[in-house]
Design a protein around this motif. Sequence first.
Motif, PDB file in Angstrom:
ATOM      1  N   HIS A 102      48.222  44.213  47.721  1.00 52.71           N
ATOM      2  CA  HIS A 102      48.822  43.082  47.018  1.00 52.71           C
ATOM      3  C   HIS A 102      48.689  43.350  45.529  1.00 52.71           C
ATOM      4  O   HIS A 102      47.592  43.617  45.040  1.00 52.71           O
ATOM      5  N   TYR A 115      46.295  43.469  38.947  1.00 51.39           N
ATOM      6  CA  TYR A 115      45.117  43.985  39.630  1.00 51.39           C
ATOM      7  C   TYR A 115      45.478  44.258  41.076  1.00 51.39           C
ATOM      8  O   TYR A 115      46.539  43.840  41.542  1.00 51.39           O
ATOM      9  N   GLY A 117      44.997  43.222  44.604  1.00 50.04           N
ATOM     10  CA  GLY A 117      44.494  42.111  45.406  1.00 50.04           C
ATOM     11  C   GLY A 117      44.462  42.510  46.877  1.00 50.04           C
ATOM     12  O   GLY A 117      44.643  43.668  47.232  1.00 50.04           O
ATOM     13  N   SER A 118      44.269  41.533  47.712  1.00 54.87           N
ATOM     14  CA  SER A 118      44.260  41.809  49.158  1.00 54.87           C
ATOM     15  C   SER A 118      45.082  40.788  49.906  1.00 54.87           C
ATOM     16  O   SER A 118      45.517  39.815  49.376  1.00 54.87           O
TER      17      SER A 118
END
Length: 118
Positions: A102, A115, A117-118
């Motif tokens: 993500h 950044y 993400g997950s």
Amino acid sequence: MSTVSTHVLDTALGKPAAGVPVRLSRIGTERPGDRAADLVVELGSGRTNDDGRVNDLTPHGLAPGTYQLWFDVAAYAAASGQEIFFPEVTVTFTITDERHHHVPLLLSPFAFSTYRGS
């Protein structure tokens, strides 16, 4: 196979950034020794929805490699009536595993941040 999703948030307005054109490309080489930027293949595109997300950028999954998300921030700024310093944002990243990736984008008129993400 991995998947990629993105989410664009307008931190100046405090809400999701709807209507941002987004393009996903794979960056690679045709022959050993070629520069990675020599081959760019568009894999999918769309616009962020009302929640700032683009659905189905990677419906068939992605193999390990280098990818790029391109965001047309100027189009969003014009539609939302904002002044913007960065007319586009390009995020290049490498996938080495089969997890979901993500890649959120946080926007303001004179800055951006991203950044994994997950």
